[in-house]
Motif scaffolding. Structure first.
Motif, PDB file in Angstrom:
ATOM      1  N   LEU A   1      -9.332  -6.358   5.924  1.00 20.03           N
ATOM      2  CA  LEU A   1      -8.579  -5.600   4.927  1.00 20.03           C
ATOM      3  C   LEU A   1      -8.203  -4.229   5.479  1.00 20.03           C
ATOM      4  O   LEU A   1      -9.008  -3.595   6.167  1.00 20.03           O
ATOM      5  CB  LEU A   1      -9.406  -5.396   3.653  1.00 20.03           C
ATOM      6  N   PRO A   2      -6.991  -3.732   5.159  1.00 21.36           N
ATOM      7  CA  PRO A   2      -6.653  -2.359   5.531  1.00 21.36           C
ATOM      8  C   PRO A   2      -7.467  -1.378   4.689  1.00 21.36           C
ATOM      9  O   PRO A   2      -7.811  -1.672   3.537  1.00 21.36           O
ATOM     10  CB  PRO A   2      -5.160  -2.257   5.216  1.00 21.36           C
ATOM     11  N   GLU A   3      -7.781  -0.228   5.271  1.00 22.60           N
ATOM     12  CA  GLU A   3      -8.590   0.764   4.551  1.00 22.60           C
ATOM     13  C   GLU A   3      -7.957   1.174   3.235  1.00 22.60           C
ATOM     14  O   GLU A   3      -8.661   1.508   2.277  1.00 22.60           O
ATOM     15  CB  GLU A   3      -8.805   1.989   5.440  1.00 22.60           C
ATOM     16  N   PHE A   4      -6.603   1.166   3.173  1.00 20.30           N
ATOM     17  CA  PHE A   4      -5.925   1.501   1.923  1.00 20.30           C
ATOM     18  C   PHE A   4      -6.414   0.629   0.778  1.00 20.30           C
ATOM     19  O   PHE A   4      -6.585   1.091  -0.351  1.00 20.30           O
ATOM     20  CB  PHE A   4      -4.405   1.299   2.065  1.00 20.30           C
ATOM     21  N   GLN A   5      -6.622  -0.668   1.057  1.00 27.35           N
ATOM     22  CA  GLN A   5      -7.019  -1.595   0.006  1.00 27.35           C
ATOM     23  C   GLN A   5      -8.531  -1.665  -0.179  1.00 27.35           C
ATOM     24  O   GLN A   5      -9.003  -2.084  -1.229  1.00 27.35           O
ATOM     25  CB  GLN A   5      -6.448  -2.986   0.311  1.00 27.35           C
ATOM     26  N   ILE A   6      -9.260  -1.259   0.832  1.00 28.95           N
ATOM     27  CA  ILE A   6     -10.731  -1.204   0.681  1.00 28.95           C
ATOM     28  C   ILE A   6     -11.114  -0.078  -0.266  1.00 28.95           C
ATOM     29  O   ILE A   6     -12.015  -0.219  -1.095  1.00 28.95           O
ATOM     30  CB  ILE A   6     -11.410  -0.998   2.051  1.00 28.95           C
TER      31      ILE A   6
ATOM     32  N   THR B   1       0.810  -1.227   0.000  1.00 24.28           N
ATOM     33  CA  THR B   1       0.000   0.000   0.000  1.00 24.28           C
ATOM     34  C   THR B   1       0.842   1.277   0.000  1.00 24.28           C
ATOM     35  O   THR B   1       1.071   1.879  -1.030  1.00 24.28           O
ATOM     36  CB  THR B   1      -0.960  -0.009   1.201  1.00 24.28           C
ATOM     37  N   TRP B   2       1.370   1.690   1.131  1.00 22.61           N
ATOM     38  CA  TRP B   2       1.934   3.027   1.242  1.00 22.61           C
ATOM     39  C   TRP B   2       3.455   3.107   1.177  1.00 22.61           C
ATOM     40  O   TRP B   2       4.008   4.178   0.912  1.00 22.61           O
ATOM     41  CB  TRP B   2       1.495   3.649   2.574  1.00 22.61           C
ATOM     42  N   LEU B   3       4.168   1.990   1.391  1.00 18.98           N
ATOM     43  CA  LEU B   3       5.617   2.064   1.618  1.00 18.98           C
ATOM     44  C   LEU B   3       6.401   2.558   0.401  1.00 18.98           C
ATOM     45  O   LEU B   3       7.194   3.503   0.503  1.00 18.98           O
ATOM     46  CB  LEU B   3       6.148   0.700   2.069  1.00 18.98           C
ATOM     47  N   LEU B   4       6.233   1.910  -0.752  1.00 17.71           N
ATOM     48  CA  LEU B   4       7.020   2.301  -1.919  1.00 17.71           C
ATOM     49  C   LEU B   4       6.741   3.726  -2.387  1.00 17.71           C
ATOM     50  O   LEU B   4       7.687   4.468  -2.698  1.00 17.71           O
ATOM     51  CB  LEU B   4       6.815   1.299  -3.054  1.00 17.71           C
TER      52      LEU B   4
END
Length: 296
Positions: free
Chosen positions: A241-246, A105-108
């Motif tokens: 699921l994390p909200e990033f992927q929802i 999700t957010w790292l890269l």
């Protein structure tokens, strides 16, 4: 005193999984590798490698392996600190341990700018967020993303922010499996989607809210963040699921939050050695800044 050629041979076999592959890596014969490992075992008085396919290290071998990997990492950090980078590369190598969901999700995106600007070659090791700090402790990584808030000796732990997880499923899945509502009885037969056996978020919720212990309900184990989302979207099961992927799937109705009280906040921390190279120091400042914007 450990002999460098013997230690190098053992390290190659342990990491490559065979004497033949170790020989190719070291550009020597397999018999030479065998003799060096045998000599090391004789001098230490312990069997270090179990000769199987693939080769496995013994308990003593694991201790030596961690020591040698830690020493190698420390040497690389020292050379990077003194020279800026290794003599054979234009890039600075940084090894980070991360949980799979952060990577997916957010790292890269958070690291993109600093990696390009500073010519940092990133090596990622993926582990559960509760276990990544053990890789730092073993000297296998320069830094890690972890849920552990206490820094070990010689390290710093700085808050990154939080990831919010929600229990979701497709409308069709709910119509098939939860016709009589979402309760202990229906959850005992409805298939769940869980990342792997180290992922305890789902199982802890099932036990806390419905008294269901692990292995008392059917599960798909999908150890890939992208495939995990796909499995839920395909109606194979319900899961966290994390909200990033929802994303906006709850708004469009493609997914339904089936157990609102299962919503879970996971606080993440950035762990790193107090003494680090200039490039890792810049990466640390950058990821802390970007994470504050993204995770909060």
């Amino acid at each position: 005193m450990l002999q460098s050629k013997q230690s190098e041979a053992f390290l190659a076999v342990a990491e490559m999984g065979s004497f033949e592959l170790a020989a190719e890596k070291l550009c020597i014969t397999a018999s030479a590798v065998t003799l060096r490992v045998q000599s090391l075992e004789k001098s230490l008085g312990h069997i270090l490698i179990i000769r199987e396919r693939p080769c496995r290290v013994t308990h003593t071998g694991q201790e030596l392996l961690q020591y040698l990997q830690h020493s190698r990492l420390m040497q690389q950090s020292l050379m990077q600190h003194l020279m800026g980078k290794t003599a054979t590369s234009e890039f600075y190598k940084v090894t980070i341990a991360s949980n799979a969901d952060s990577l997916a999700t957010w790292l890269l995106p958070a690291l993109q700018e600093i990696l390009l600007q500073q010519r940092i070659a990133l090596e990622l090791k993926i582990e559960d967020q509760t276990q990544t700090h053990t890789l730092l402790e073993a000297g296998l990584v320069n830094a890690c993303i972890s849920t552990e808030n206490q820094a070990m000796k010689g390290c710093l732990a700085q808050p990154l922010g939080k990831m919010i997880y929600r229990m979701v499923a497709t409308p069709e899945f709910c119509r098939t499996w939860f016709q009589q509502g979402i309760n202990r009885a229906s959850l005992k037969v409805a298939p769940a989607v869980i990342f792997n056996h180290k992922d305890h978020i789902h199982t802890e919720i099932m036990q806390k809210h419905f008294g269901l212990k692990p292995n008392t309900y059917p599960c798909h184990y999908i150890p890939s963040s992208t495939a995990f989302v796909e499995a839920i979207q395909l109606g194979l099961g319900f899961g966290m699921l994390p909200e990033f992927q929802i994303g906006n799937h709850l708004v469009t109705g493609e997914l339904i939050e089936i157990i609102p009280e299962a919503s879970t906040e996971i606080i993440l921390y950035w762990h790193h050695w107090k003494r680090q190279s200039a490039q890792l120091e810049q990466l640390t400042c950058h990821i802390l800044q970007k994470a504050q914007q993204t995770l909060n």
